[in-house]
Write a protein that holds these residues in place. Structure first.
Motif, PDB file in Angstrom:
ATOM      1  N   GLN A   1      12.466  65.745  73.251  1.00  0.00           N
ATOM      2  CA  GLN A   1      11.094  65.792  73.737  1.00  0.00           C
ATOM      3  C   GLN A   1      10.312  64.624  73.138  1.00  0.00           C
ATOM      4  N   CYS A   2       9.603  63.912  73.991  1.00  0.00           N
ATOM      5  CA  CYS A   2       8.850  62.741  73.543  1.00  0.00           C
ATOM      6  C   CYS A   2       7.791  63.147  72.522  1.00  0.00           C
TER       7      CYS A   2
ATOM      8  N   MET B   1       1.389  61.142  71.403  1.00  0.00           N
ATOM      9  CA  MET B   1       0.904  59.763  71.429  1.00  0.00           C
ATOM     10  C   MET B   1       0.514  59.253  70.044  1.00  0.00           C
TER      11      MET B   1
ATOM     12  N   TRP C   1       3.041  57.404  68.084  1.00  0.00           N
ATOM     13  CA  TRP C   1       3.430  56.078  68.588  1.00  0.00           C
ATOM     14  C   TRP C   1       2.359  55.025  68.307  1.00  0.00           C
TER      15      TRP C   1
ATOM     16  N   ASP D   1       2.847  51.115  69.127  1.00  0.00           N
ATOM     17  CA  ASP D   1       2.128  50.518  70.251  1.00  0.00           C
ATOM     18  C   ASP D   1       1.240  49.356  69.819  1.00  0.00           C
TER      19      ASP D   1
ATOM     20  N   VAL E   1      14.135  53.608  74.007  1.00  0.00           N
ATOM     21  CA  VAL E   1      12.741  54.006  73.859  1.00  0.00           C
ATOM     22  C   VAL E   1      12.113  54.290  75.224  1.00  0.00           C
TER      23      VAL E   1
ATOM     24  N   ILE F   1      12.989  57.750  76.329  1.00  0.00           N
ATOM     25  CA  ILE F   1      12.199  58.772  75.638  1.00  0.00           C
ATOM     26  C   ILE F   1      10.783  58.840  76.201  1.00  0.00           C
ATOM     27  N   ARG F   2      10.198  57.651  76.472  1.00  0.00           N
ATOM     28  CA  ARG F   2       8.820  57.584  76.997  1.00  0.00           C
ATOM     29  C   ARG F   2       8.901  57.241  78.483  1.00  0.00           C
TER      30      ARG F   2
ATOM     31  N   ASP G   1       7.448  57.735  81.350  1.00  0.00           N
ATOM     32  CA  ASP G   1       6.347  57.305  82.207  1.00  0.00           C
ATOM     33  C   ASP G   1       5.455  56.270  81.536  1.00  0.00           C
ATOM     34  N   PHE G   2       5.998  55.567  80.550  1.00  0.00           N
ATOM     35  CA  PHE G   2       5.169  54.661  79.758  1.00  0.00           C
ATOM     36  C   PHE G   2       5.873  53.319  79.630  1.00  0.00           C
TER      37      PHE G   2
ATOM     38  N   VAL H   1       6.920  50.396  77.571  1.00  0.00           N
ATOM     39  CA  VAL H   1       7.094  50.205  76.130  1.00  0.00           C
ATOM     40  C   VAL H   1       6.406  48.922  75.667  1.00  0.00           C
TER      41      VAL H   1
ATOM     42  N   ILE I   1      12.908  56.034  84.349  1.00  0.00           N
ATOM     43  CA  ILE I   1      12.226  55.282  83.301  1.00  0.00           C
ATOM     44  C   ILE I   1      11.547  54.038  83.867  1.00  0.00           C
TER      45      ILE I   1
END
Length: 383
Positions: free
Chosen positions: A82-83, A86, A89, A93, A113, A116-117, A119-120, A122, A141
């Motif tokens: 599970q990510c 926020m 991170w 970030d 990475v 794991i994330r 919808d984001f 990196v 991803i």
């Protein structure tokens, strides 16, 4: 003295000082720690180019860091994780957003990475990226940010990439990086004879380089797919096996600069199927394989027919061929075939010839012949 100190309050000057120190990472690091005003400009330059993932390891959230330390950063290990929230991170970030150029040494880390994330992005402001594919990219991803302009994809030369690697990577790039301008595909030991890539919408793609160890059928499919984009510059290494290029779709209709690595016969077959009528620069480099005179004759005729009205620069390199014995005679035979065609090149300004000869050829008599409309520069070299 006071006025000179005031100059340091101007952010552009601080940034310029930092960029002047780009190759001196120790000084940049000291500059970033010396005062708050210098910190951001120095850190932007210090983290701008990243070749390895090691600087990011201490910045990972605790659970992710544990996986990495325990060497469990594989796709299977990450799948059920599970990510982290926020705020965990935040440190990661703060530095990831400074990265503009990412080299292949960090590609495995990036894929982990990004999984794991899911919808984001990196590295949200990345401009240039080199990545080595070892396994297909997971469907959900976001590996490529929309700011990406240059992408180099390679695969390990010592193993066969899985069949879906290249098409999945290209599909992701077309979906997530619509402003991509430069694409380089290289070093594939590809074990497939098919490329089932859907239409790719690279509306801004201008430059393509293909130096890949892939089959001729895959290369043909890849060229057909990329021809849908406004590519004006192409550098391509043709496989040693022949390829049937005939296709209902025109290849690279906007091409202006073309560089081909391959035998004269392969180069002639490829140029025949290039649909562009505005090729201004053509380079052909032969380094291995046969180079017969009849192949060169067909190549020259095709160049005249396809590019005679637009070509401004022509560079031709013919290396010593295993099927030839009299290389000095071959050099003069090539010039005997090429030079009578020169009046057909109305706008040709530069001619570069590297031919298989042990003697100088720059005193060849036809160089002084009339009827070379726009030629300004001629260069000869012996290979």
């Amino acid at each position: 003295m006071v006025s000179s100190c005031h100059a340091l309050y101007i952010s552009e000057i601080l940034s310029e000082i930092s960029y002047q120190l780009e190759d001196d990472r120790k000084s940049l690091s000291r500059l970033a720690r010396c005062c708050k005003a210098f910190s951001d400009p120095a850190l932007d330059v210090l983290w701008r180019r990243m070749s390895f993932f090691s600087p990011f390891i201490p910045l990972l959230p605790p659970k992710v860091l544990t996986l990495w330390v325990e060497c469990q950063f594989s796709a299977e290990s990450i799948a059920g994780l599970q990510c982290p929230p926020m705020h965990e991170w935040k440190a990661f970030d703060a530095y990831a957003r400074r990265v503009r150029i990412l080299y292949s040494g960090a590609s495995h880390f990036l894929a982990g990475v990004a999984t794991i994330r899911a919808d984001f992005n990196v590295f949200p402001f990345l401009r240039s990226m080199s990545m080595q594919l070892q396994e297909p990219i997971q469907p959900g991803i976001r590996l490529f940010p929309e700011t990406l302009q240059t992408l180099e994809i390679s695969g390990p030369a010592y193993t066969n990439c899985k069949d879906s690697c290249i098409q999945v990577a290209l599909a992701h790039a077309a979906r997530d990086a619509p402003f991509l301008k430069h694409l380089h595909v290289e070093d594939y030991s590809y074990n497939s004879d098919r490329l089932d890539t859907p239409p790719l919408h690279f509306k801004h793609l201008r430059s393509v380089e293909i130096s890949a160890f892939i089959s001729s059928n895959v290369l043909k499919s890849l060229c057909r797919v990329l021809s849908q984009s406004p590519v004006i510059e192409l550098k391509i290494e043709l496989p040693p096996t022949s390829c049937i290029w005939d296709t209902p779709q025109s290849l690279f209709p906007h091409l202006e600069r073309l560089e081909i690595h391959g035998t004269p016969a392969l180069a002639e077959a490829f140029i025949t199927n290039v649909f562009s009528s505005c090729v201004r620069s053509l380079t052909i480099r032969h380094s291995r394989g046969p180079a017969r005179l009849e192949d060169c004759n067909r190549l020259f005729s095709t160049i005249v027919n396809k590019c005679g009205l637009s070509l401004q620069s022509l560079s031709l390199t013919i290396s010593r061929s295993p099927v030839l014995h009299n290389h000095d005679g071959m050099a003069h035979d090539i010039m005997d075939a090429l030079f009578p065609l020169m009046p057909n090149f109305e706008h040709l300004e530069e001619l570069h010839l590297s031919l298989p000869s042990a003697i100088q050829v720059d005193d060849y008599p036809s160089v002084e012949a009339s009827g070379w409309p726009a030629l300004r520069r001629v260069e000869f070299m012996a290979t």
